[in-house]
Scaffold this motif. Structure first.
Motif, PDB file in Angstrom:
ATOM      1  N   ALA A  66       0.749  -1.087   0.044  1.00 52.67           N
ATOM      2  CA  ALA A  66       0.126   0.206  -0.053  1.00 52.67           C
ATOM      3  C   ALA A  66       0.625   1.396  -0.046  1.00 52.67           C
ATOM      4  O   ALA A  66       0.563   2.458  -0.689  1.00 52.67           O
ATOM      5  CB  ALA A  66      -0.820   0.057   1.211  1.00 52.67           C
ATOM      6  N   THR A  67       2.008   1.338   0.569  1.00 56.61           N
ATOM      7  CA  THR A  67       2.913   2.608   0.992  1.00 56.61           C
ATOM      8  C   THR A  67       4.071   2.405  -0.305  1.00 56.61           C
ATOM      9  O   THR A  67       5.023   3.332  -0.083  1.00 56.61           O
ATOM     10  CB  THR A  67       3.260   2.635   2.263  1.00 56.61           C
ATOM     11  OG1 THR A  67       4.123   1.308   2.552  1.00 56.61           O
ATOM     12  CG2 THR A  67       2.234   2.803   2.950  1.00 56.61           C
ATOM     13  N   ASN A  74       5.818   8.781  -0.309  1.00 60.56           N
ATOM     14  CA  ASN A  74       4.470   8.726   0.449  1.00 60.56           C
ATOM     15  C   ASN A  74       4.594   9.130   1.914  1.00 60.56           C
ATOM     16  O   ASN A  74       3.459   8.906   2.648  1.00 60.56           O
ATOM     17  CB  ASN A  74       3.980   7.272   0.483  1.00 60.56           C
ATOM     18  CG  ASN A  74       3.567   6.804  -1.052  1.00 60.56           C
ATOM     19  OD1 ASN A  74       2.956   7.599  -1.692  1.00 60.56           O
ATOM     20  ND2 ASN A  74       3.938   5.447  -1.292  1.00 60.56           N
ATOM     21  N   LYS A  86       1.310   7.794   3.605  1.00 62.19           N
ATOM     22  CA  LYS A  86       0.163   7.702   2.927  1.00 62.19           C
ATOM     23  C   LYS A  86       0.042   6.238   2.307  1.00 62.19           C
ATOM     24  O   LYS A  86       1.234   5.776   1.699  1.00 62.19           O
ATOM     25  CB  LYS A  86      -0.228   8.726   1.823  1.00 62.19           C
ATOM     26  CG  LYS A  86      -1.200   8.482   1.204  1.00 62.19           C
ATOM     27  CD  LYS A  86      -1.493   9.689   0.024  1.00 62.19           C
ATOM     28  CE  LYS A  86      -2.735   9.443  -1.037  1.00 62.19           C
ATOM     29  NZ  LYS A  86      -2.901  10.654  -2.063  1.00 62.19           N
ATOM     30  N   LYS A  88      -2.564   3.238  -0.165  1.00 61.19           N
ATOM     31  CA  LYS A  88      -3.678   2.919  -0.744  1.00 61.19           C
ATOM     32  C   LYS A  88      -3.875   1.364  -0.856  1.00 61.19           C
ATOM     33  O   LYS A  88      -2.990   0.620  -1.371  1.00 61.19           O
ATOM     34  CB  LYS A  88      -3.795   3.334  -2.310  1.00 61.19           C
ATOM     35  CG  LYS A  88      -5.141   3.030  -2.971  1.00 61.19           C
ATOM     36  CD  LYS A  88      -5.157   3.735  -4.345  1.00 61.19           C
ATOM     37  CE  LYS A  88      -5.411   5.135  -4.265  1.00 61.19           C
ATOM     38  NZ  LYS A  88      -5.475   5.567  -5.658  1.00 61.19           N
ATOM     39  N   SER A  90      -5.623  -2.384  -1.706  1.00 62.06           N
ATOM     40  CA  SER A  90      -6.051  -3.159  -3.128  1.00 62.06           C
ATOM     41  C   SER A  90      -7.358  -2.675  -3.463  1.00 62.06           C
ATOM     42  O   SER A  90      -7.775  -2.783  -4.797  1.00 62.06           O
ATOM     43  CB  SER A  90      -5.881  -4.534  -3.169  1.00 62.06           C
ATOM     44  OG  SER A  90      -6.540  -4.946  -1.941  1.00 62.06           O
ATOM     45  N   GLY A  92      -8.683   0.477  -3.167  1.00 56.03           N
ATOM     46  CA  GLY A  92      -8.552   1.561  -3.422  1.00 56.03           C
ATOM     47  C   GLY A  92      -8.801   2.793  -2.267  1.00 56.03           C
ATOM     48  O   GLY A  92      -8.856   3.729  -2.513  1.00 56.03           O
ATOM     49  N   GLN A  93      -9.080   2.116  -1.128  1.00 58.08           N
ATOM     50  CA  GLN A  93      -9.149   2.908   0.176  1.00 58.08           C
ATOM     51  C   GLN A  93      -7.908   3.496   0.486  1.00 58.08           C
ATOM     52  O   GLN A  93      -6.823   2.797   0.543  1.00 58.08           O
ATOM     53  CB  GLN A  93      -9.633   2.214   1.473  1.00 58.08           C
ATOM     54  CG  GLN A  93      -9.892   2.897   2.573  1.00 58.08           C
ATOM     55  CD  GLN A  93     -10.356   2.086   3.667  1.00 58.08           C
ATOM     56  OE1 GLN A  93     -10.481   0.780   3.615  1.00 58.08           O
ATOM     57  NE2 GLN A  93     -10.833   2.727   4.796  1.00 58.08           N
ATOM     58  N   GLU A  94      -7.913   4.909   0.722  1.00 59.40           N
ATOM     59  CA  GLU A  94      -6.391   5.451   1.160  1.00 59.40           C
ATOM     60  C   GLU A  94      -6.430   5.362   2.752  1.00 59.40           C
ATOM     61  O   GLU A  94      -7.424   5.452   3.412  1.00 59.40           O
ATOM     62  CB  GLU A  94      -6.740   7.118   0.685  1.00 59.40           C
ATOM     63  CG  GLU A  94      -6.491   7.071  -0.941  1.00 59.40           C
ATOM     64  CD  GLU A  94      -6.378   8.626  -1.497  1.00 59.40           C
ATOM     65  OE1 GLU A  94      -5.619   8.782  -2.250  1.00 59.40           O
ATOM     66  OE2 GLU A  94      -7.178   9.317  -0.760  1.00 59.40           O
ATOM     67  N   GLU A 144      -7.729   6.210   8.993  1.00 56.21           N
ATOM     68  CA  GLU A 144      -8.360   6.945   7.655  1.00 56.21           C
ATOM     69  C   GLU A 144      -7.504   7.849   7.149  1.00 56.21           C
ATOM     70  O   GLU A 144      -6.810   8.639   8.036  1.00 56.21           O
ATOM     71  CB  GLU A 144      -9.916   7.129   7.978  1.00 56.21           C
ATOM     72  CG  GLU A 144     -10.145   8.437   8.958  1.00 56.21           C
ATOM     73  CD  GLU A 144     -11.277   8.674   9.109  1.00 56.21           C
ATOM     74  OE1 GLU A 144     -12.275   8.520   8.434  1.00 56.21           O
ATOM     75  OE2 GLU A 144     -11.763   9.276  10.352  1.00 56.21           O
ATOM     76  N   PHE A 145      -7.424   8.154   6.030  1.00 53.48           N
ATOM     77  CA  PHE A 145      -6.343   9.173   5.384  1.00 53.48           C
ATOM     78  C   PHE A 145      -7.160  10.588   5.367  1.00 53.48           C
ATOM     79  O   PHE A 145      -8.354  10.604   5.144  1.00 53.48           O
ATOM     80  CB  PHE A 145      -6.115   8.805   4.036  1.00 53.48           C
ATOM     81  CG  PHE A 145      -5.369   9.930   3.319  1.00 53.48           C
ATOM     82  CD1 PHE A 145      -4.038  10.098   3.742  1.00 53.48           C
ATOM     83  CD2 PHE A 145      -5.787  10.521   2.288  1.00 53.48           C
ATOM     84  CE1 PHE A 145      -3.325  11.104   3.168  1.00 53.48           C
ATOM     85  CE2 PHE A 145      -5.062  11.668   1.512  1.00 53.48           C
ATOM     86  CZ  PHE A 145      -3.761  11.835   1.895  1.00 53.48           C
TER      87      PHE A 145
END
Length: 288
Positions: A66-67, A74, A86, A88, A90, A92-94, A144-145
């Motif tokens: 993800a990073t 990131n 930061k 993401k 798989s 699509g959630q950040e 959560e981002f």
């Protein structure tokens, strides 16, 4: 070359999972002991409530993907706990990944404290904890981002502060106040944050404030109104005098910190030695 059968691979995988699970159990098994910290005023009733929590555990491989292997591109920032990245997933959630640094003054106890507290709290003005990762030597928290970073990113920058008109500043102040009120009165547990400051107020896509960083927070239970500690934690400039000098903290400590944040939002200046006049060496003295 040695070829392993699928049975061996499965057995190895199960062994690895058992080790990870055991580490998780050891972390949270005696969760209530953290909240005493030789502070006799902390309620055991509150501690029992905190232990009833479900935590989502992320795999290290998931966070590496993800990073982009914690790429510097990131990296969102650096705090007392460690760097924040930061990511993401798989789907699509950040996400935002807070990774404990080996040189941090904080550690596994602060991670445990935050997980056990914030996982029980649900409010639109508190940051949402998605889970944690405890694999190998890694200790991470996943949130959560927040796309607009933190409050200090805007109010202390000469150009970005112009993006906050007075209505938006009022809405941010009101949102922080609602979050503090929830922590002190409306949640199942009375929480004293102990480190409210501009950099711990995150902003979502609509610039709504979210209180974050509960690593040093404490629980009050029953009719308890204050406690005393020998270990003063937090950020000078936001600490109430009785807490900074004598270790006495209560809901009033957070209210004092909120007042400092309010002054910073209005003036756009930090509560530090920013004035030349010795009689007005910080923002509070200047305003009073």
């Amino acid at each position: 070359m040695i070829t392993l059968s699928s049975g061996c691979l499965n057995a190895s995988s199960r062994l690895g999972e058992r080790k990870r699970q055991r580490r998780r159990e050891l972390l949270f098994l005696n969760s209530s002991t953290r909240f005493s910290e030789r502070e006799a005023s902390i309620s055991t009733k509150g501690n029992k409530e905190i232990r009833k929590v479900d935590v989502t555990f992320f795999e290290l491989s998931t966070l590496l993907a993800a990073t982009d292997n914690f790429s510097t591109s990131n990296k969102l920032g650096q705090g007392g706990f460690g760097p924040v990245y930061k990511g993401k997933l798989s789907n699509g959630q950040e996400i935002a990944v807070k990774r404990l640094s080996t040189t941090s003054g904080q550690g596994i106890e602060e991670l445990k404290n935050e997980v056990l507290l914030i996982a029980k709290l649900q409010h639109r003005n508190l940051v949402k904890l998605l889970g944690c990762c405890l694999e190998e030597d890694e200790n991470m928290l996943i949130y959560e981002f927040m796309p607009n970073k933190s409050l200090d990113y805007f109010i202390f920058d000469e150009s970005r502060k112009q993006l906050l008109d007075w209505k938006k500043r009022f809405d941010i102040i009101l949102g922080i106040a609602r979050g503090v009120l929830y922590l002190h009165q409306d949640s199942r547990l009375r929480i004293i944050h102990r480190d409210l400051k501009a950099s711990n107020i995150l902003l979502d896509e609509k610039m709504n404030p979210r209180i974050s960083d509960f690593g040093t927070a404490r629980v009050f239970g029953g009719e308890e109104i204050l406690a005393i500690t020998k270990r003063v934690v937090g950020t000078y400039g936001y600490m109430s005098p009785e807490y900074a000098l004598d270790g006495v903290f209560s809901t009033k400590s957070d209210v004092f910190s909120f007042g400092v944040i309010l002054l910073e939002i209005i003036t756009g200046k930090k509560n530090t030695r920013i004035f030349n006049d010795d009689d007005s060496s910080n923002l509070i003295k200047y305003v009073s």
